[in-house]
Design a protein around this motif. Structure first.
Motif, PDB file in Angstrom:
ATOM      1  N   THR A 127       5.258   6.272  -7.485  1.00  0.00           N
ATOM      2  CA  THR A 127       4.112   6.026  -8.386  1.00  0.00           C
ATOM      3  C   THR A 127       3.310   7.352  -8.620  1.00  0.00           C
ATOM      4  O   THR A 127       3.351   7.959  -7.638  1.00  0.00           O
ATOM      5  N   ALA A 128       2.832   7.466  -9.794  1.00  0.00           N
ATOM      6  CA  ALA A 128       1.980   8.676 -10.281  1.00  0.00           C
ATOM      7  C   ALA A 128       0.796   8.215 -10.582  1.00  0.00           C
ATOM      8  O   ALA A 128       0.701   7.058 -11.355  1.00  0.00           O
ATOM      9  N   GLU A 129      -0.295   8.928 -10.508  1.00  0.00           N
ATOM     10  CA  GLU A 129      -1.627   8.653 -11.003  1.00  0.00           C
ATOM     11  C   GLU A 129      -2.311   9.984 -11.013  1.00  0.00           C
ATOM     12  O   GLU A 129      -2.417  10.763 -10.289  1.00  0.00           O
ATOM     13  N   GLU A 130      -2.913  10.211 -12.593  1.00  0.00           N
ATOM     14  CA  GLU A 130      -3.597  11.804 -12.416  1.00  0.00           C
ATOM     15  C   GLU A 130      -4.805  11.257 -11.597  1.00  0.00           C
ATOM     16  O   GLU A 130      -5.488  10.414 -11.804  1.00  0.00           O
ATOM     17  N   LEU A 131      -5.166  12.506 -11.148  1.00  0.00           N
ATOM     18  CA  LEU A 131      -6.524  12.464 -10.321  1.00  0.00           C
ATOM     19  C   LEU A 131      -7.535  12.826 -10.981  1.00  0.00           C
ATOM     20  O   LEU A 131      -7.541  13.726 -12.021  1.00  0.00           O
ATOM     21  N   SER A 132      -8.700  12.080 -11.002  1.00  0.00           N
ATOM     22  CA  SER A 132      -9.720  12.390 -11.664  1.00  0.00           C
ATOM     23  C   SER A 132     -10.343  13.813 -11.017  1.00  0.00           C
ATOM     24  O   SER A 132     -10.080  14.188  -9.944  1.00  0.00           O
ATOM     25  N   ASN A 133     -11.196  14.452 -11.964  1.00  0.00           N
ATOM     26  CA  ASN A 133     -11.914  15.665 -11.463  1.00  0.00           C
ATOM     27  C   ASN A 133     -12.946  15.579 -10.313  1.00  0.00           C
ATOM     28  O   ASN A 133     -13.418  16.557  -9.926  1.00  0.00           O
ATOM     29  N   PHE A 162      -6.827   0.132   3.887  1.00  0.00           N
ATOM     30  CA  PHE A 162      -7.551   0.411   2.556  1.00  0.00           C
ATOM     31  C   PHE A 162      -6.511   0.346   1.488  1.00  0.00           C
ATOM     32  O   PHE A 162      -5.645   1.388   1.713  1.00  0.00           O
ATOM     33  N   TYR A 163      -6.680  -0.025   0.482  1.00  0.00           N
ATOM     34  CA  TYR A 163      -5.849  -0.195  -0.715  1.00  0.00           C
ATOM     35  C   TYR A 163      -6.887   0.442  -2.085  1.00  0.00           C
ATOM     36  O   TYR A 163      -7.962  -0.150  -2.241  1.00  0.00           O
ATOM     37  N   ARG A 164      -6.358   1.233  -2.979  1.00  0.00           N
ATOM     38  CA  ARG A 164      -6.846   1.525  -4.182  1.00  0.00           C
ATOM     39  C   ARG A 164      -6.266   0.709  -5.221  1.00  0.00           C
ATOM     40  O   ARG A 164      -5.126   0.587  -5.269  1.00  0.00           O
ATOM     41  N   SER A 165      -6.839  -0.144  -6.313  1.00  0.00           N
ATOM     42  CA  SER A 165      -6.379  -0.887  -7.191  1.00  0.00           C
ATOM     43  C   SER A 165      -5.893   0.270  -8.226  1.00  0.00           C
ATOM     44  O   SER A 165      -6.538   1.207  -8.616  1.00  0.00           O
ATOM     45  N   ASN A 166      -4.806  -0.146  -8.844  1.00  0.00           N
ATOM     46  CA  ASN A 166      -4.234   0.437 -10.081  1.00  0.00           C
ATOM     47  C   ASN A 166      -4.492  -0.088 -11.326  1.00  0.00           C
ATOM     48  O   ASN A 166      -5.033  -1.081 -11.461  1.00  0.00           O
ATOM     49  N   PHE A 171      -1.599  -2.646  -6.231  1.00  0.00           N
ATOM     50  CA  PHE A 171      -2.541  -1.572  -5.239  1.00  0.00           C
ATOM     51  C   PHE A 171      -1.605  -0.779  -4.445  1.00  0.00           C
ATOM     52  O   PHE A 171      -0.508  -0.860  -4.113  1.00  0.00           O
ATOM     53  N   THR A 172      -2.586   0.623  -4.160  1.00  0.00           N
ATOM     54  CA  THR A 172      -1.797   1.727  -3.584  1.00  0.00           C
ATOM     55  C   THR A 172      -2.547   1.842  -2.307  1.00  0.00           C
ATOM     56  O   THR A 172      -3.809   2.028  -2.127  1.00  0.00           O
ATOM     57  N   ILE A 173      -1.585   1.850  -1.072  1.00  0.00           N
ATOM     58  CA  ILE A 173      -2.413   2.278   0.359  1.00  0.00           C
ATOM     59  C   ILE A 173      -3.322   3.588   0.172  1.00  0.00           C
ATOM     60  O   ILE A 173      -2.340   4.544  -0.374  1.00  0.00           O
ATOM     61  N   CYS A 174      -4.423   3.652   0.502  1.00  0.00           N
ATOM     62  CA  CYS A 174      -4.921   5.110   0.708  1.00  0.00           C
ATOM     63  C   CYS A 174      -5.658   5.374   2.013  1.00  0.00           C
ATOM     64  O   CYS A 174      -5.844   6.555   2.093  1.00  0.00           O
ATOM     65  N   HIS A 175      -5.548   4.514   2.977  1.00  0.00           N
ATOM     66  CA  HIS A 175      -6.179   4.641   4.274  1.00  0.00           C
ATOM     67  C   HIS A 175      -5.708   3.769   5.284  1.00  0.00           C
ATOM     68  O   HIS A 175      -5.816   2.363   5.124  1.00  0.00           O
ATOM     69  N   LYS A 176      -5.483   4.179   6.556  1.00  0.00           N
ATOM     70  CA  LYS A 176      -5.415   3.088   7.867  1.00  0.00           C
ATOM     71  C   LYS A 176      -6.271   3.519   8.912  1.00  0.00           C
ATOM     72  O   LYS A 176      -6.372   4.852   9.110  1.00  0.00           O
ATOM     73  N   THR A 177      -7.045   2.727   9.285  1.00  0.00           N
ATOM     74  CA  THR A 177      -7.956   3.214  10.392  1.00  0.00           C
ATOM     75  C   THR A 177      -6.910   3.259  11.836  1.00  0.00           C
ATOM     76  O   THR A 177      -5.729   2.790  11.881  1.00  0.00           O
ATOM     77  N   LEU A 198      -9.704   6.903  -3.085  1.00  0.00           N
ATOM     78  CA  LEU A 198     -10.371   5.697  -2.785  1.00  0.00           C
ATOM     79  C   LEU A 198     -10.343   4.895  -4.296  1.00  0.00           C
ATOM     80  O   LEU A 198     -10.293   3.796  -4.019  1.00  0.00           O
ATOM     81  N   CYS A 199     -10.814   5.520  -5.244  1.00  0.00           N
ATOM     82  CA  CYS A 199     -11.071   4.940  -6.314  1.00  0.00           C
ATOM     83  C   CYS A 199     -10.879   5.561  -7.715  1.00  0.00           C
ATOM     84  O   CYS A 199     -11.085   5.261  -8.686  1.00  0.00           O
ATOM     85  N   ASN A 200     -10.189   6.648  -7.514  1.00  0.00           N
ATOM     86  CA  ASN A 200      -9.757   7.592  -8.554  1.00  0.00           C
ATOM     87  C   ASN A 200     -11.047   8.062  -9.420  1.00  0.00           C
ATOM     88  O   ASN A 200     -10.897   8.264 -10.640  1.00  0.00           O
ATOM     89  N   GLY A 201     -12.113   8.038  -8.903  1.00  0.00           N
ATOM     90  CA  GLY A 201     -13.502   8.378  -9.635  1.00  0.00           C
ATOM     91  C   GLY A 201     -14.121   7.345 -10.514  1.00  0.00           C
ATOM     92  O   GLY A 201     -15.010   7.463 -11.016  1.00  0.00           O
ATOM     93  N   ASP A 202     -13.484   6.135 -10.125  1.00  0.00           N
ATOM     94  CA  ASP A 202     -13.920   4.846 -10.779  1.00  0.00           C
ATOM     95  C   ASP A 202     -14.811   4.273  -9.932  1.00  0.00           C
ATOM     96  O   ASP A 202     -14.061   3.159  -9.140  1.00  0.00           O
TER      97      ASP A 202
END
Length: 523
Positions: A127-133, A162-166, A171-177, A198-202
């Motif tokens: 899966t791909a997502e453009e990262l925000s600035n 932790f999951y970031r919503s698309n 949802f995409t995993i973004c961190h595990k403690t 975490l939220c792609n700038g949103d």
């Protein structure tokens, strides 16, 4: 131009009948454009005891729409602590381009793993997502209280995911403690995460957090979940950041169920991360770009346009050329377009003469953000629509496409070419840059006529040439353009005649206006 692309290898699966325990790792290799050598770019984390690993570690790549960025993914079963990849068991591999991932529906691409003769190696999903600035970095610490007891001989070994919503609701995993052993009241170590991860700038995008009890065999027990957002977390320690951990199944079974514990945010801090680019932002032009506006000489796009256009414009009586761009984000809302007028006039895309087209091209570069994928079909269909309205032989349309050669919609483009072959039009494709032009060669029907869904093109209407084959070694641009124009226009007369003959159209008397070929220049 470049934007940032991020993608995850997910759900690599291997039949359970072949391997009982899988300790999975994915290695990404990128291929050099000049050397063709594969270079290791990075590795995911190692995931134990699952045939369907969901990797947290992301590969962050610079995405250049004008380049074919070849990628290779090798999957391994980790057999030891050695960093030498040859010491581990190979499970399969797949190849693709970054453009294929970004250009897929929903930027989600699934590929079959191969490489082991006679064995099914499973699938891998990207899966791909453009990262925000956004380059802020968040550091936070959390604790929990009165979590459910899951272990028979102890309490629980809790950790957070932790999951970031698309955009599509997934949802995409973004961190595990880390795991805290044998406690129902864990305090996790502070951790740092990029805000864009975490939220792609949103700031209002949903962040979902799952609470698990760790098990050695990988079958971690679900304790519960809660949702939040970056905006809520940024409030710091407060009554707003104490979350009930809820288990939907337990809530549905037990009438008196309240929760499975609580998670509290202890601290939250945000810092900005500066880069080298911040200090040199005064000069955004990139000399490595094929669109680089050199003040002393034409770039490859401008040279190809000028070489072909200045000859063929002599056969257009009004010298008005509709000129379009494709593969860009347009102002003001950043909408992606694959057929937009270079002069920004949606009602009238005409430019006056080839110099007018060049002026519109240069002006457009200052306004739009170049962006993939590279789709040919929309502009071919657009010109075909115009050609379908004038089939009496009074006009003949020539579409000039200047491109890097990385095509993302080959199936749709073949269909568009087959349809256009029955109309009064030709397509000239000039490939610029060092990319591989195998796809372009396929469209040029000199050897094998283009076909789509059982239909074969009525005529050969595509002429393709790679510009690099015509560049004069001494740097003489005039000679380079002359060579290019000679070859690229060589087939147009025969293509025009083949259409007229197939329709039984005869030349008009000399006193009548001659047929007017219309150029549609597409950059």
């Amino acid at each position: 131009m470049a934007s940032i692309g991020e993608f995850d290898p997910l759900n690599s699966s291997v039949p359970a009948t072949k391997i009982e325990i899988t300790v999975s790792l994915v290695v990404l290799y990128v291929q050099g454009i000049g050397t063709k050598e594969w270079r290791e770019f990075g590795r995911t984390e190692v995931i134990d005891n699952t045939l369907n690993p969901d990797f947290v570690r992301k590969f962050v790549l610079d995405y250049f729409f004008e380049e074919k960025q070849n990628l290779r993914f090798d999957v391994y079963n980790v057999d030891s602590r050695s960093s030498n990849i040859s010491k581990h068991s190979f499970l399969g591999q797949t190849f693709c381009t970054l453009g294929e991932i970004i250009g897929s529906s929903g930027s989600r691409l699934e590929r079959v793993l191969s490489g082991i003769p006679g064995k099914k190696c499973g699938n891998i999903i990207f899966t791909a997502e453009e990262l925000s600035n956004c380059r802020d970095i968040a550091t936070m610490q959390l604790c929990a209280n009165k979590l459910d007891k899951k272990d028979f001989f102890g309490k629980s070994d809790p950790f957070l995911v932790f999951y970031r919503s698309n955009e599509d609701g997934t949802f995409t995993i973004c961190h595990k403690t880390e795991v805290i052993k044998n406690t129902l009241n864990p305090v996790w170590q502070p951790f740092t995460i990029p805000v864009r991860a975490l939220c792609n700038g949103d700031y209002d995008r949903t962040v979902k957090v799952d609470v698990y009890d760790w098990d050695r065999d990988g079958s971690h027990d679900f304790i519960g979940e809660f949702t939040t957002s970056y905006r809520e977390l940024s409030r710091g320690q407060s009554q707003f950041n104490v979350y009930e951990v809820l288990n939907p199944k337990k809530k549905g079974r037990k009438k008196k169920y309240v929760n499975s514990g609580t998670v509290t945010l202890l601290s939250f801090k945000v810092e900005s991360e500066y880069t080298f680019v911040d200090f040199i932002r005064g000069n955004p032009s990139q000399p490595t770009s094929l669109h680089y506006m050199n003040p002393y000489q034409l770039n490859a796009y401008a040279m190809a346009l000028k070489a072909v256009g200045e000859i063929i414009q002599d056969y257009d009586s009004d010298k008005l050329f509709p000129a379009y761009g494709f593969g860009a984000k347009l102002p003001p809302d950043g909408k992606i377009s694959h057929a937009f007028p270079l002069n920004s006039d949606c009602e009238n895309a005409n430019c006056v003469g080839i110099e007018g087209v060049l002026e519109a091209y240069y002006d457009c570069l200052r306004k739009v953000q170049l962006y993939g994928p590279t789709n040919f079909a929309p502009v071919i269909n657009q010109v075909a629509q115009c050609a379908s309205e004038v089939t009496d032989g009074s006009q003949y349309f020539v579409l000039l496409i200047i491109t890097d050669g990385v095509i993302s919609d080959m199936v749709q483009t073949r269909e568009a070419v087959v349809t256009a072959a029955s109309l009064p039009m030709s397509v000239i494709i000039v490939g610029v840059g060092p990319a591989e032009f195998d796809a372009m060669e396929e469209l040029d029907g000199d050897e094998v006529r283009v076909s789509s869904r059982g239909r074969v093109a009525e005529r050969d209407i595509v002429q393709f040439v790679p510009f690099r084959d015509y560049i004069d070694r001494s740097g003489n641009q005039v000679l380079s353009m002359a060579r290019l124009a000679k070859d690229v226009l060589a087939e147009i007369p025969d293509q025009l005649l083949s259409f007229m003959k197939s329709r039984g159209i005869e030349p008009r008397p000399a006193l009548c206006p001659s047929p007017t070929p219309q150029i549609n220049v597409h950059l």
